[in-house]
Design a protein around this motif. Sequence first.
Motif, PDB file in Angstrom:
ATOM      1  N   PRO B   9      36.921  88.643 108.168  1.00 32.62           N
ATOM      2  CA  PRO B   9      36.179  89.915 108.112  1.00 32.62           C
ATOM      3  C   PRO B   9      35.170  90.096 109.251  1.00 32.62           C
ATOM      4  CG  PRO B   9      36.341  88.951 105.919  1.00 32.62           C
ATOM      5  CD  PRO B   9      36.885  87.932 106.869  1.00 32.62           C
ATOM      6  N   ILE B  10      34.634  88.982 109.790  1.00 31.38           N
ATOM      7  CA  ILE B  10      33.677  89.133 110.900  1.00 31.38           C
ATOM      8  C   ILE B  10      34.403  89.588 112.170  1.00 31.38           C
ATOM      9  CG2 ILE B  10      31.972  87.919 112.352  1.00 31.38           C
ATOM     10  CD1 ILE B  10      31.361  86.192 109.858  1.00 31.38           C
ATOM     11  N   THR B  25      26.750  94.734 124.180  1.00 33.09           N
ATOM     12  CA  THR B  25      26.567  93.374 124.706  1.00 33.09           C
ATOM     13  C   THR B  25      26.720  92.353 123.572  1.00 33.09           C
ATOM     14  OG1 THR B  25      24.199  93.451 124.279  1.00 33.09           O
ATOM     15  CG2 THR B  25      24.928  94.237 126.441  1.00 33.09           C
ATOM     16  N   TYR B  26      26.909  91.088 123.984  1.00 31.82           N
ATOM     17  CA  TYR B  26      26.965  90.003 122.996  1.00 31.82           C
ATOM     18  C   TYR B  26      25.697  90.039 122.135  1.00 31.82           C
ATOM     19  CZ  TYR B  26      30.710  87.859 125.815  1.00 31.82           C
ATOM     20  OH  TYR B  26      31.872  87.605 126.491  1.00 31.82           O
ATOM     21  N   LYS B  27      24.569  90.291 122.801  1.00 37.46           N
ATOM     22  CA  LYS B  27      23.276  90.295 122.101  1.00 37.46           C
ATOM     23  C   LYS B  27      23.251  91.383 121.012  1.00 37.46           C
ATOM     24  CE  LYS B  27      18.329  90.278 123.278  1.00 37.46           C
ATOM     25  NZ  LYS B  27      17.785  91.649 123.297  1.00 37.46           N
ATOM     26  N   GLU B  28      23.679  92.597 121.392  1.00 42.25           N
ATOM     27  CA  GLU B  28      23.690  93.705 120.422  1.00 42.25           C
ATOM     28  C   GLU B  28      24.625  93.405 119.253  1.00 42.25           C
ATOM     29  OE1 GLU B  28      22.827  97.532 123.392  1.00 42.25           O
ATOM     30  OE2 GLU B  28      24.812  96.615 123.338  1.00 42.25           O
ATOM     31  N   LEU B  29      25.820  92.876 119.584  1.00 42.50           N
ATOM     32  CA  LEU B  29      26.783  92.545 118.522  1.00 42.50           C
ATOM     33  C   LEU B  29      26.213  91.462 117.606  1.00 42.50           C
ATOM     34  CD1 LEU B  29      29.982  92.535 120.750  1.00 42.50           C
ATOM     35  CD2 LEU B  29      29.667  94.007 118.771  1.00 42.50           C
ATOM     36  N   ALA B  30      25.577  90.456 118.208  1.00 46.57           N
ATOM     37  CA  ALA B  30      25.014  89.348 117.427  1.00 46.57           C
ATOM     38  C   ALA B  30      23.926  89.863 116.483  1.00 46.57           C
ATOM     39  CB  ALA B  30      24.465  88.276 118.364  1.00 46.57           C
ATOM     40  N   ARG B  39      28.382  82.633 119.229  1.00 43.11           N
ATOM     41  CA  ARG B  39      29.466  82.803 118.237  1.00 43.11           C
ATOM     42  C   ARG B  39      30.257  84.076 118.508  1.00 43.11           C
ATOM     43  NH1 ARG B  39      25.961  80.480 113.494  1.00 43.11           N
ATOM     44  NH2 ARG B  39      26.648  78.315 113.641  1.00 43.11           N
ATOM     45  N   ILE B  40      29.545  85.150 118.887  1.00 43.56           N
ATOM     46  CA  ILE B  40      30.234  86.409 119.207  1.00 43.56           C
ATOM     47  C   ILE B  40      31.156  86.194 120.410  1.00 43.56           C
ATOM     48  CG2 ILE B  40      29.888  88.750 120.135  1.00 43.56           C
ATOM     49  CD1 ILE B  40      29.129  88.698 117.237  1.00 43.56           C
TER      50      ILE B  40
END
Lengths: 151, 151
Positions: B9-10, B25-30, B39-40
């Motif tokens: 689901p993630i 960005t990875y940061k926003e997604l995280a 992890r993202i």
Amino acid sequence: MRGKVKIDPIDVKIIKLLSKNARMTYKELAEKLGTTRQRISRRMEKLERTGVVQKYTVVPNFDLLGYSHLILGITVRAGTPIDEIVEKLKTNEHVMIIQKALGTHNLVLHVIAPKDMKEIQDIIESISKDIPGIEHMDVTFITETCKYELF
Amino acid sequence: MRGKVKIDPIDVKIIKLLSKNARMTYKELAEKLGTTRQRISRRMEKLERTGVVQKYTVVPNFDLLGYSHLILGITVRAGTPIDEIVEKLKTNEHVMIIQKALGTHNLVLHVIAPKDMKEIQDIIESISKDIPGIEHMDVTFITETCKYELF
């Protein structure tokens, strides 16, 4: 809006690079095009604001995700209020893409559905109900994307 | 490959967020998903490597860019070697998207062409020549994209 947006060759180059990889950073774009990050950022902001770039998105493999991807090519009778139909269809959770069109079809819908054919049939029926003037519907299942180079 | 890719689901949440804005960005997604950038990044690398995410791209407004966007829905006779046709069409500069399909059409092509109808006719003719077993072709001009929420 039409004809009012000024687009120069550098804008086109930016869109072409982003269509190949929408995750390119300002830095990478600036290096490729021999300009600065600030200039790239300003141009992209303009392209987004004027609607030349409508969205940055992914092309998923729906099959691997466990879904079917269908295109419904719909022909409606002359005089059918397309815009009202579009508004209704916008709230249908299965209809992911809605495009007005001219030619064989007046309306092109993309549907992402579970793989079960009975469920797909129910979804198509629910969509048909929202299109009163429907004359013909072509149903096509996308099985494989072999090329995707938008621009 | 089919059925071998494990998606949880993630992963689905990541794809949904990226389908709304592939430039997150990875940061926003995280932050959105309550996890770490590392992890993202690892999950996205997996989604790309396994082909679940085929591409990050833009949705341009072709009209504002001065182009027509056509969909050719093609039906071929039984026994037509589709894969050979796909390979030939891949080198055609006007054919931007090639999808194999099942249903009304066996092949769905997206063509980006100048707005001049005579030129469009020439392009369609050149494409038809590359499809020996062609039985029927539906030509649809996309005039407006009203919804685009892929996933």
